[in-house]
Design a protein around this motif. Structure first.
Motif, short mmCIF file in Angstrom:
data_model
loop_
_atom_site.label_atom_id
_atom_site.label_comp_id
_atom_site.label_asym_id
_atom_site.label_seq_id
_atom_site.Cartn_x
_atom_site.Cartn_y
_atom_site.Cartn_z
N ALA A 12 0.86 -1.18 0.00
CA ALA A 12 0.00 0.00 0.00
C ALA A 12 0.90 1.23 0.00
O ALA A 12 1.28 1.71 1.05
N GLY A 13 1.24 1.72 -1.21
CA GLY A 13 2.18 2.83 -1.28
C GLY A 13 3.52 2.38 -0.73
O GLY A 13 4.02 1.31 -1.05
N PRO A 14 4.14 3.19 0.14
CA PRO A 14 5.43 2.77 0.70
C PRO A 14 5.30 1.75 1.82
O PRO A 14 6.29 1.15 2.24
N ALA A 15 4.11 1.52 2.33
CA ALA A 15 3.91 0.61 3.46
C ALA A 15 3.80 -0.83 2.99
O ALA A 15 3.34 -1.11 1.88
N THR A 16 4.20 -1.75 3.85
CA THR A 16 4.09 -3.18 3.59
C THR A 16 3.29 -3.81 4.71
O THR A 16 3.60 -3.65 5.88
N VAL A 17 2.24 -4.54 4.34
CA VAL A 17 1.38 -5.22 5.30
C VAL A 17 1.47 -6.72 5.06
O VAL A 17 1.29 -7.18 3.93
N THR A 18 1.78 -7.47 6.11
CA THR A 18 1.91 -8.92 6.02
C THR A 18 0.92 -9.57 6.99
O THR A 18 1.16 -9.59 8.20
N PRO A 19 -0.20 -10.09 6.48
CA PRO A 19 -1.15 -10.77 7.36
C PRO A 19 -0.93 -12.28 7.33
O PRO A 19 -0.31 -12.82 6.42
N GLY A 20 -1.47 -12.95 8.32
CA GLY A 20 -1.38 -14.39 8.37
C GLY A 20 -2.37 -14.96 9.37
O GLY A 20 -2.99 -14.22 10.15
N VAL A 21 -2.53 -16.27 9.34
CA VAL A 21 -3.41 -16.92 10.30
C VAL A 21 -2.91 -18.34 10.51
O VAL A 21 -2.40 -18.98 9.59
N ARG A 22 -3.03 -18.81 11.74
CA ARG A 22 -2.71 -20.18 12.09
C ARG A 22 -3.99 -20.84 12.60
O ARG A 22 -4.70 -20.26 13.43
N VAL A 23 -4.28 -22.05 12.12
CA VAL A 23 -5.47 -22.78 12.53
C VAL A 23 -5.05 -24.10 13.15
O VAL A 23 -4.26 -24.85 12.55
N ASP A 24 -5.54 -24.37 14.35
CA ASP A 24 -5.23 -25.60 15.07
C ASP A 24 -6.50 -26.39 15.33
O ASP A 24 -7.55 -25.81 15.64
N ARG A 25 -6.39 -27.71 15.23
CA ARG A 25 -7.48 -28.58 15.65
C ARG A 25 -6.93 -29.56 16.69
O ARG A 25 -5.94 -30.24 16.44
N TRP A 26 -7.58 -29.61 17.85
CA TRP A 26 -7.16 -30.46 18.95
C TRP A 26 -8.07 -31.67 18.97
O TRP A 26 -9.24 -31.60 19.32
N ALA A 27 -7.54 -32.85 18.55
CA ALA A 27 -8.36 -34.03 18.36
C ALA A 27 -8.97 -34.54 19.66
O ALA A 27 -10.02 -35.18 19.66
N LEU A 28 -8.31 -34.24 20.80
CA LEU A 28 -8.81 -34.75 22.07
C LEU A 28 -10.17 -34.17 22.42
O LEU A 28 -10.99 -34.82 23.07
N THR A 29 -10.43 -32.94 21.98
CA THR A 29 -11.71 -32.28 22.27
C THR A 29 -12.48 -31.91 21.02
O THR A 29 -13.63 -31.48 21.11
N GLY A 30 -11.87 -32.03 19.85
CA GLY A 30 -12.52 -31.61 18.62
C GLY A 30 -12.57 -30.10 18.46
O GLY A 30 -13.30 -29.58 17.61
N THR A 31 -11.78 -29.36 19.23
CA THR A 31 -11.78 -27.90 19.19
C THR A 31 -10.95 -27.40 18.01
O THR A 31 -9.84 -27.88 17.78
N VAL A 32 -11.48 -26.42 17.28
CA VAL A 32 -10.76 -25.74 16.21
C VAL A 32 -10.59 -24.28 16.60
O VAL A 32 -11.56 -23.62 16.99
N ALA A 33 -9.36 -23.77 16.55
CA ALA A 33 -9.08 -22.39 16.96
C ALA A 33 -8.22 -21.72 15.91
O ALA A 33 -7.26 -22.31 15.40
N ALA A 34 -8.56 -20.46 15.58
CA ALA A 34 -7.80 -19.67 14.61
C ALA A 34 -7.06 -18.56 15.34
O ALA A 34 -7.58 -17.93 16.26
N SER A 35 -5.80 -18.33 14.93
CA SER A 35 -4.97 -17.28 15.52
C SER A 35 -4.50 -16.34 14.41
O SER A 35 -3.47 -16.58 13.75
N PRO A 36 -5.23 -15.24 14.14
CA PRO A 36 -4.82 -14.30 13.09
C PRO A 36 -3.78 -13.30 13.60
O PRO A 36 -3.74 -12.96 14.79
#
Length: 235
Positions: A1-25
């Motif tokens: 964006a012009g002179p600026a640089t933006v780097t986004p990302g996300v990590r997604v984990d699934r914990w099989a012991l509980t079936g929980t899915v969590a996203a970390s942006p």
């Protein structure tokens, strides 16, 4: 964006012991400024799943949720001549739902010493924050001395939302200094030194010191380990 640089990302984990899915942006931003200055910032939401024994062990709790940390930092860096750069930054992290095992430590209640419990279960009971500032000066050169020196000032504090108890974090180190220098005498010979010093962290638990002796206390993490210093030399 012009002179600026933006780097986004996300990590997604699934914990099989509980079936929980969590996203970390998360996202990082770099903005060049006038005078050779650069502004850097970042932030994100980070989630940590409970360990297996905290969910299904003898003191496990199947209703545990992932611990959350909301982190943000902002820094400014620049150069002094060609080989020297500096950076100053500040950070803020808000922790929510961190895990704690209730009544797991010996403590003083009134005039009685209360031993640790063996029947309590893990809880998402800790909320807190870690915040501080850091400074760095660094020199990179093909000849002469290269190295860096940094100083950090930090505070880590937690509140148990079940008991209302407030205490410093187990890794709360107020002051930290790191320095490194290397000098190349020839293409085969070099010398270096590394220096570390810190005001050190609490001795985790309910302890106090009087006249060189240690006793059980009613306040957590008020006793601190003595300051730490280390110097390494290498040739």
């Amino acid at each position: 964006a012009g002179p600026a640089t933006v780097t986004p990302g996300v990590r997604v984990d699934r914990w099989a012991l509980t079936g929980t899915v969590a996203a970390s942006p998360w996202a990082q931003v770099t903005v060049p400024l006038a005078g050779g200055l650069t502004l850097r910032g970042g932030g994100g939401i980070y989630r940590q799943q409970p360990e297996a024994d905290q969910l299904a062990g003898m003191r496990g709790n199947r209703s545990l949720e992932p611990a959350r940390a909301y982190h943000a930092d902002l820094g400014l860096e620049g150069r002094v001549r060609e080989h020297v750069r500096w950076r100053m930054s500040a950070y803020e992290r808000e922790d929510r739902g961190w895990l704690r095992l209730p009544l797991s430590e010996v403590r003083l209640v009134g005039n009685s010493v209360l031993s640790s419990s063996f029947v309590t279960a893990w809880q998402n009971s800790l909320d807190g924050h870690a915040r501080g500032v850091e400074w760095l000066v660094e020199r990179h050169a093909d000849r002469g001395v290269s190295g860096w020196i940094s100083y950090a000032l930090g505070f880590t504090r937690y509140t148990d939302r079940i008991t209302g108890e407030r205490f410093w974090g187990d890794f709360d180190q107020r002051h930290t200094v790191n320095a490194f220098a290397t000098y190349r005498l020839s293409d085969r010979t070099s010398m270096s030194a590394r220096f570390r010093v810190g005001s050190n962290m609490p001795a985790p638990g309910y302890w106090t010191e009087r006249n060189g002796l240690y006793y059980v206390s009613s306040l957590r993490n008020e006793l601190r380990v003595p300051g730490y210093g280390r110097l390494d030399l290498r040739a």
